[in-house]
Write an enzyme that holds these catalytic residues in place. Structure first.
Site, mmCIF file in Angstrom:
data_model
loop_
_atom_site.group_PDB
_atom_site.id
_atom_site.type_symbol
_atom_site.label_atom_id
_atom_site.label_comp_id
_atom_site.label_asym_id
_atom_site.label_seq_id
_atom_site.Cartn_x
_atom_site.Cartn_y
_atom_site.Cartn_z
ATOM 1 N N GLN A 51 40.447 -42.315 -56.288
ATOM 2 C CA GLN A 51 40.723 -40.894 -56.429
ATOM 3 C C GLN A 51 42.145 -40.831 -57.053
ATOM 4 O O GLN A 51 42.343 -39.929 -57.475
ATOM 5 C CB GLN A 51 40.493 -39.825 -55.399
ATOM 6 C CG GLN A 51 39.085 -39.647 -54.920
ATOM 7 C CD GLN A 51 39.059 -38.483 -53.374
ATOM 8 O OE1 GLN A 51 39.283 -39.130 -52.535
ATOM 9 N NE2 GLN A 51 38.559 -37.427 -53.649
ATOM 10 N N ASP A 54 46.894 -43.648 -60.379
ATOM 11 C CA ASP A 54 48.045 -44.399 -60.594
ATOM 12 C C ASP A 54 47.916 -46.156 -61.248
ATOM 13 O O ASP A 54 48.954 -46.645 -61.551
ATOM 14 C CB ASP A 54 49.260 -44.288 -59.303
ATOM 15 C CG ASP A 54 48.175 -44.810 -58.041
ATOM 16 O OD1 ASP A 54 47.266 -45.721 -58.212
ATOM 17 O OD2 ASP A 54 48.649 -44.309 -56.938
ATOM 18 N N HIS A 69 38.862 -39.798 -60.620
ATOM 19 C CA HIS A 69 39.721 -38.727 -61.255
ATOM 20 C C HIS A 69 40.408 -39.358 -62.622
ATOM 21 O O HIS A 69 41.310 -38.658 -63.133
ATOM 22 C CB HIS A 69 40.724 -38.164 -60.317
ATOM 23 C CG HIS A 69 40.066 -37.459 -59.186
ATOM 24 N ND1 HIS A 69 40.698 -37.068 -57.970
ATOM 25 C CD2 HIS A 69 38.660 -37.137 -58.978
ATOM 26 C CE1 HIS A 69 39.902 -36.544 -57.230
ATOM 27 N NE2 HIS A 69 38.610 -36.390 -57.759
ATOM 28 N N CYS A 77 43.158 -35.539 -77.524
ATOM 29 C CA CYS A 77 43.401 -34.276 -78.207
ATOM 30 C C CYS A 77 42.271 -33.222 -77.777
ATOM 31 O O CYS A 77 41.047 -33.694 -77.748
ATOM 32 C CB CYS A 77 43.421 -34.295 -79.658
ATOM 33 S SG CYS A 77 43.472 -32.707 -80.704
ATOM 34 N N CYS A 80 40.422 -31.946 -81.462
ATOM 35 C CA CYS A 80 39.424 -32.882 -82.480
ATOM 36 C C CYS A 80 39.054 -33.977 -81.751
ATOM 37 O O CYS A 80 38.115 -34.739 -82.189
ATOM 38 C CB CYS A 80 40.429 -33.221 -83.528
ATOM 39 S SG CYS A 80 41.597 -34.562 -83.210
ATOM 40 N N CYS A 101 48.456 -33.690 -81.108
ATOM 41 C CA CYS A 101 47.833 -34.664 -81.956
ATOM 42 C C CYS A 101 48.467 -34.688 -83.308
ATOM 43 O O CYS A 101 48.913 -33.826 -84.163
ATOM 44 C CB CYS A 101 46.418 -34.220 -82.141
ATOM 45 S SG CYS A 101 45.087 -35.150 -83.294
ATOM 46 N N SER A 141 40.985 -37.936 -46.088
ATOM 47 C CA SER A 141 40.659 -37.297 -45.121
ATOM 48 C C SER A 141 39.079 -36.968 -45.019
ATOM 49 O O SER A 141 38.562 -36.084 -44.506
ATOM 50 C CB SER A 141 41.403 -36.109 -44.977
ATOM 51 O OG SER A 141 41.375 -35.379 -46.285
ATOM 52 N N ASN A 162 42.519 -44.121 -41.603
ATOM 53 C CA ASN A 162 43.249 -42.935 -41.964
ATOM 54 C C ASN A 162 44.221 -42.599 -41.017
ATOM 55 O O ASN A 162 43.636 -42.655 -39.703
ATOM 56 C CB ASN A 162 42.521 -41.837 -42.690
ATOM 57 C CG ASN A 162 43.222 -40.723 -43.074
ATOM 58 O OD1 ASN A 162 43.751 -40.866 -44.515
ATOM 59 N ND2 ASN A 162 43.297 -39.516 -42.535
ATOM 60 N N GLY A 164 45.303 -39.525 -39.071
ATOM 61 C CA GLY A 164 45.026 -37.982 -39.034
ATOM 62 C C GLY A 164 43.711 -37.759 -38.883
ATOM 63 O O GLY A 164 42.754 -38.732 -38.997
#
Length: 202
Positions: A51, A54, A69, A77, A80, A101, A141, A162, A164
């Site tokens: 997800q 970077d 993602h 653009c 167009c 653009c 999570s 993870n 948590g």
């Protein structure tokens, strides 16, 4: 990060983007990124569904990466549809508050998935999950859908690492580790008998 808001006013997103790109110049793949790339180098069939936007998995050396993602490199653009490289987008961002653009003057948007847009590579990700003999869920999570549903499609064991709470309970073939990713993979590398020098990260 809501597409209709971006179309009304892209300035807040581009303020974030300038900070984000500045941060990317200073960060490096972690031990966990390097461990996953090393698994692939050692002949394991590894598919990474991420997800994150970077590109750190690719920078670590992983080749089969499915960014649900999108990522911040290439752009298009909104008017167009013309494509724009990440390098050109960075140049346009340095020249103007809102990159436009060069063909039609429309607003350029990086190929990042906003709320209100469809995620990328979902069918491939589901197929990879179903074909897996081991799924590692790392640093999630499991609350953001549709990615949170992928472990339910897993063909084999699921190990969730993870720090948590997570949105999935341990059970038959589902294991939880409350741990930091780098520490977890250093322990795994030691159990596998890997030399620290094998891993391409400090």
């Amino acid at each position: 990060f809501e597409i209709h808001y971006f179309d009304r006013d892209p300035k807040p997103f581009y303020r974030f983007s300038r900070d984000f790109l500045g941060m990317l110049e200073s960060i490096r793949p972690t031990y966990a990124h390097a461990f996953l790339a090393e698994l692939e180098r050692k002949g394991r069939e590894v598919t990474l569904v991420t997800q994150n936007i970077d590109d750190l998995h690719q920078r670590a050396g992983s080749r089969r990466v499915l960014p649900l993602h999108g990522h911040h490199g290439p752009a298009h653009c909104r008017k167009c549809g013309s494509g724009c490289t990440g390098e050109r987008l960075a140049g346009l961002m340095a020249e103007a508050e809102i990159p436009r653009c060069e063909k039609c003057g429309g607003v350029i948007k990086p190929d990042v998935v906003f709320f209100g847009e469809n995620v990328r590579h979902l069918d491939e990700s589901i197929r990879a999950a179903r074909e897996s003999d081991l799924m590692l869920v790392l640093g999630s999570s499991l609350t953001v859908h549709p990615a949170a549903g992928l472990p339910l499609e897993a063909g084999g064991d699921v190990v969730i690492v993870n720090q948590g709470d997570v949105g999935m309970r341990p059970g038959k073939r589902v294991y939880l580790a409350d741990a930091g990713l780098d520490d977890f993979f250093r322990e795994v590398a030691a159990e596998l008998g890997w030399n620290q020098a094998d891993i391409g990260a400090p």
